[in-house]
Structure formats: C-alpha cells, structure tokens
Scaffold this motif. Structure first.
Motif, PDB file in Angstrom:
ATOM      1  N   ILE A 194      22.794 -72.710  16.890  1.00 51.98           N
ATOM      2  CA  ILE A 194      23.088 -73.141  15.523  1.00 51.98           C
ATOM      3  C   ILE A 194      24.464 -73.788  15.482  1.00 51.98           C
ATOM      4  N   MET A 195      24.580 -74.912  14.775  1.00 58.02           N
ATOM      5  CA  MET A 195      25.872 -75.526  14.558  1.00 58.02           C
ATOM      6  C   MET A 195      26.615 -74.754  13.487  1.00 58.02           C
ATOM      7  N   ARG A 196      27.916 -74.549  13.694  1.00 53.05           N
ATOM      8  CA  ARG A 196      28.694 -73.916  12.652  1.00 53.05           C
ATOM      9  C   ARG A 196      30.004 -74.671  12.473  1.00 53.05           C
ATOM     10  N   VAL A 197      30.531 -74.641  11.283  1.00 51.55           N
ATOM     11  CA  VAL A 197      31.758 -75.343  10.973  1.00 51.55           C
ATOM     12  C   VAL A 197      32.941 -74.553  11.520  1.00 51.55           C
ATOM     13  N   THR A 198      33.931 -75.244  12.096  1.00 52.67           N
ATOM     14  CA  THR A 198      35.112 -74.569  12.608  1.00 52.67           C
ATOM     15  C   THR A 198      36.047 -74.222  11.463  1.00 52.67           C
ATOM     16  N   ASP A 199      37.068 -73.393  11.762  1.00 51.80           N
ATOM     17  CA  ASP A 199      38.023 -73.005  10.728  1.00 51.80           C
ATOM     18  C   ASP A 199      38.737 -74.220  10.154  1.00 51.80           C
ATOM     19  N   ALA A 200      39.061 -75.180  11.022  1.00 50.83           N
ATOM     20  CA  ALA A 200      39.740 -76.383  10.541  1.00 50.83           C
ATOM     21  C   ALA A 200      38.854 -77.148   9.574  1.00 50.83           C
ATOM     22  N   ASP A 201      37.553 -77.160   9.857  1.00 52.09           N
ATOM     23  CA  ASP A 201      36.634 -77.885   8.987  1.00 52.09           C
ATOM     24  C   ASP A 201      36.518 -77.216   7.629  1.00 52.09           C
ATOM     25  N   ARG A 202      36.587 -75.885   7.608  1.00 53.90           N
ATOM     26  CA  ARG A 202      36.501 -75.194   6.323  1.00 53.90           C
ATOM     27  C   ARG A 202      37.642 -75.616   5.400  1.00 53.90           C
ATOM     28  N   ARG A 203      38.801 -75.859   6.025  1.00 56.50           N
ATOM     29  CA  ARG A 203      39.934 -76.277   5.216  1.00 56.50           C
ATOM     30  C   ARG A 203      39.759 -77.705   4.714  1.00 56.50           C
ATOM     31  N   MET A 204      39.049 -78.534   5.504  1.00 53.64           N
ATOM     32  CA  MET A 204      38.892 -79.938   5.145  1.00 53.64           C
ATOM     33  C   MET A 204      37.649 -80.191   4.308  1.00 53.64           C
ATOM     34  N   SER A 205      36.666 -79.303   4.413  1.00 56.26           N
ATOM     35  CA  SER A 205      35.349 -79.594   3.871  1.00 56.26           C
ATOM     36  C   SER A 205      35.333 -79.575   2.355  1.00 56.26           C
ATOM     37  N   SER A 206      34.455 -80.393   1.788  1.00 56.43           N
ATOM     38  CA  SER A 206      34.159 -80.365   0.371  1.00 56.43           C
ATOM     39  C   SER A 206      32.668 -80.133   0.234  1.00 56.43           C
ATOM     40  N   GLY A 207      32.159 -80.139  -1.003  1.00 59.03           N
ATOM     41  CA  GLY A 207      30.753 -79.851  -1.232  1.00 59.03           C
ATOM     42  C   GLY A 207      29.778 -80.667  -0.405  1.00 59.03           C
ATOM     43  N   PRO A 208      29.941 -81.997  -0.348  1.00 64.07           N
ATOM     44  CA  PRO A 208      28.977 -82.807   0.396  1.00 64.07           C
ATOM     45  C   PRO A 208      28.865 -82.421   1.862  1.00 64.07           C
ATOM     46  N   LEU A 209      29.994 -82.061   2.509  1.00 67.34           N
ATOM     47  CA  LEU A 209      29.932 -81.685   3.911  1.00 67.34           C
ATOM     48  C   LEU A 209      29.177 -80.369   4.092  1.00 67.34           C
ATOM     49  N   LYS A 210      29.387 -79.426   3.189  1.00 63.61           N
ATOM     50  CA  LYS A 210      28.639 -78.181   3.267  1.00 63.61           C
ATOM     51  C   LYS A 210      27.149 -78.445   3.082  1.00 63.61           C
ATOM     52  N   SER A 211      26.822 -79.398   2.235  1.00 61.00           N
ATOM     53  CA  SER A 211      25.423 -79.759   2.041  1.00 61.00           C
ATOM     54  C   SER A 211      24.839 -80.365   3.305  1.00 61.00           C
ATOM     55  N   LEU A 212      25.649 -81.142   4.011  1.00 57.74           N
ATOM     56  CA  LEU A 212      25.189 -81.746   5.259  1.00 57.74           C
ATOM     57  C   LEU A 212      24.898 -80.688   6.310  1.00 57.74           C
ATOM     58  N   VAL A 213      25.787 -79.712   6.416  1.00 58.31           N
ATOM     59  CA  VAL A 213      25.574 -78.617   7.360  1.00 58.31           C
ATOM     60  C   VAL A 213      24.300 -77.857   7.000  1.00 58.31           C
ATOM     61  N   ARG A 214      24.122 -77.586   5.717  1.00 58.13           N
ATOM     62  CA  ARG A 214      22.945 -76.832   5.280  1.00 58.13           C
ATOM     63  C   ARG A 214      21.664 -77.615   5.549  1.00 58.13           C
ATOM     64  N   ALA A 215      21.693 -78.920   5.324  1.00 53.52           N
ATOM     65  CA  ALA A 215      20.510 -79.742   5.603  1.00 53.52           C
ATOM     66  C   ALA A 215      20.162 -79.707   7.082  1.00 53.52           C
ATOM     67  N   ASN A 216      21.186 -79.740   7.933  1.00 53.33           N
ATOM     68  CA  ASN A 216      20.934 -79.682   9.369  1.00 53.33           C
ATOM     69  C   ASN A 216      20.328 -78.338   9.768  1.00 53.33           C
ATOM     70  N   ARG A 217      20.820 -77.265   9.160  1.00 59.14           N
ATOM     71  CA  ARG A 217      20.261 -75.942   9.460  1.00 59.14           C
ATOM     72  C   ARG A 217      18.810 -75.846   8.995  1.00 59.14           C
ATOM     73  N   ILE A 218      18.500 -76.441   7.871  1.00 53.86           N
ATOM     74  CA  ILE A 218      17.113 -76.442   7.396  1.00 53.86           C
ATOM     75  C   ILE A 218      16.216 -77.182   8.392  1.00 53.86           C
TER      76      ILE A 218
END
Length: 298
Positions: free
Chosen positions: A35-59
């Motif tokens: 499973i792909m997961r966002v790194t700590d640095a990405d959590r600081r940079m991420s906004s809603g659309p990026l989280k949606s992209l991660v979720r779509a990939n997991r789906i």
C-alpha cells in the motif's frame, strides 16, 4: 510462476497513471507492504485534493485485489460513507479507470494495460534487454528476468519462462511487482552498484524483512554479501526470496535514463546445483548482461 493472465502488468505497477499529478504537486510517497502511504513531509504539504488522490489510488488497489465489487462492498472495505464512495466510483468510471459489469459490479478497466505497456516500452533498457532475457530463458530452460531500481525498491519489468519451468508457478513474479532489493539476485546486483549511503537509506526506509529462512535480515550481513558481489561481479540468491529457487544476478546500467537494473536467471536447486550455481551459470548470465550493456552503449 503465475498463470499467463498474471503476466499482464499489475495495477500497482501503474501508479504512473497518477505520476503527472504527483509531480505537479511535488508529492512524495513510499511503499509499505503493498500500500502507498503519504510520508510525514507530505502530510505537512498536503491539502484536500492530494488526500483524495491517495484515497482514489487505494480504492483502485483494493478493487484490483477484490477483482470485482459493488459500491457498498467498497464502502464497507474502506469504511467510507456510501455517498462518498459513489462519488469516487462515478469519477473513476468517467475517466475509464474502472468499468461496470452487467451485474452491476465494478472492476479495474484495461486502460492500465495500455498505460503500463507504454511505460515499459519507453525504457531503452527494456527494449534492449527483453529479447536477450527471452534467449537466456530459452537457452537454459529456466526463468530469466529484468528488474530496475525505482525509489530504492526493485521493480520486475520482464520475466520469461524456459521450457523446463513452463508449468512451474511462483507467486508475485509478474511485471510490475515491487520487492525489497536485498531479497533477490537482481536486487542484490543492483545494490552492489549503489553507494553505501544509498543502501543505508533503503534499509532505513524499507527495513530488511526476511522472505525465507535464508533471507538476509541484518545490515552487517547484507554489506558482507554486497562486498562479495562487487568482488566477483554477480549476485547470488540461495533460496532467499523463494523456497526452492536459486538465482544468479548481474547488474546493468542505462546512464542516459539514469537507471540501474539487473538481470537474473532462476531455477530450482535440483537443476541449479552447486556446480551450475557457482561455476557454470554465472558466466552465462554475465555474457547476456554484457550484450545488453553493449547494446545500450552503442
């Protein structure tokens, strides 16, 4: 080896479908298991659309594992509201990443095959190595494959079967499968071409989890193995990735593509006995690697 259908590129190998978005937002990711997961640095940079992209990939990955599923089954699997899952499914269907079957269930579309095959054919190293890998498998009757390094992991790009292993099945040996580099002959040949600092980065990021009782699981042991590989010019996998399989790997570099790769020959110990494993086949694999390297350079 898996059946012929499994030889088609896997969904995970084509996270490249999302690469343009990932690059646009300067997003980095790492692999944990499958499973792909966002790194700590990405959590600081991420906004809603990026989280949606991660979720779509997991789906998409989940749907690939499930083969087919209803919207409710997916909502339950990912613990999401049904209305939200409908939004994801409608979007993924609109862009032709998934398709609806006649019984109302969804499955991954064949769009990923087109993208994945194009990704492979964009690599000069694949185009030069693939016919040689096929000839190596034909000459020996065993498995022969090509792996490249990407983000400190090994990505299997090509795998061919010789006559002696036509009916032999080994799980997760289809193009696109990712593995830790220390577990395979190709991977250890690749590691021998990397700096010690980069190897330490890979260890820190992914660990040294064993695949079999013979797997390397300690840093000191790994560096001893890498030193031997650098000295003799090839790597050995003595049932370290799969029980009942031995492998011999040699590295290849494609400087114009900034790629480090490795080819390997694999077979069961009853045919890759000590004489074949240590004396006969290393020079043969080296010959094929030299041919590929020469074609890349000239």
């Amino acid at each position: 080896m898996s059946n012929e259908g499994d030889m088609l590129p896997s969904i995970r190998s084509y996270a490249a479908v999302f690469a343009s978005l990932v690059t646009r937002y300067h997003w980095r990711y790492e692999i944990t298991g499958t499973i792909m997961r966002v790194t700590d640095a990405d959590r600081r940079m991420s906004s809603g659309p990026l989280k949606s992209l991660v979720r779509a990939n997991r789906i998409l990955e989940g749907l690939a594992e499930m083969r087919s599923a209803s919207v409710r089954e997916l909502a339950d699997e990912f613990e999401m509201p049904l209305s939200t899952m409908y939004e994801y499914i409608n979007t993924l269907e609109t862009i032709n990443y998934i398709t609806k079957t006649t019984n109302g269930r969804y499955r991954i579309s064949t769009s990923f095959l087109e993208v994945g095959n194009q990704v492979m054919r964009n690599y000069d190293i694949y185009n030069e190595a693939d016919p040689e890998i096929r000839r190596l498998a034909e000459e020996t009757g065993e498995f022969a494959g090509l792996m490249i390094e990407e983000n400190r992991l090994g990505v299997l790009v090509s795998m061919k079967k010789g006559e002696k292993v036509k009916r032999l099945q080994v799980n997760r040996t289809y193009p696109g499968v990712k593995s830790r580099l220390h577990t395979t002959a190709y991977g250890k040949a690749i590691l021998a071409q990397l700096s010690d600092d980069v190897i330490d980065e890979a260890i820190e990021q992914y660990g040294l989890h064993p695949r079999t009782a013979n797997s390397i699981s300690g840093r000191a042991e790994l560096f001893e193995d890498i030193d031997r590989t650098r000295e003799r010019g090839y790597a050995l996998d003595d049932e370290e990735c799969f029980d009942g399989m031995r492998g011999i790997g040699v590295s290849i570099t494609a400087e114009t593509e900034d790629i480090v790769a490795g080819i390997a020959l694999y077979g069961p110990p009853n045919r890759l006995d000590d004489e074949a494993f240590y004396d006969e086949f290393p020079s043969l694999v080296q010959e094929y690697a030299d041919t590929i390297q020469g074609n890349l350079e000239y």
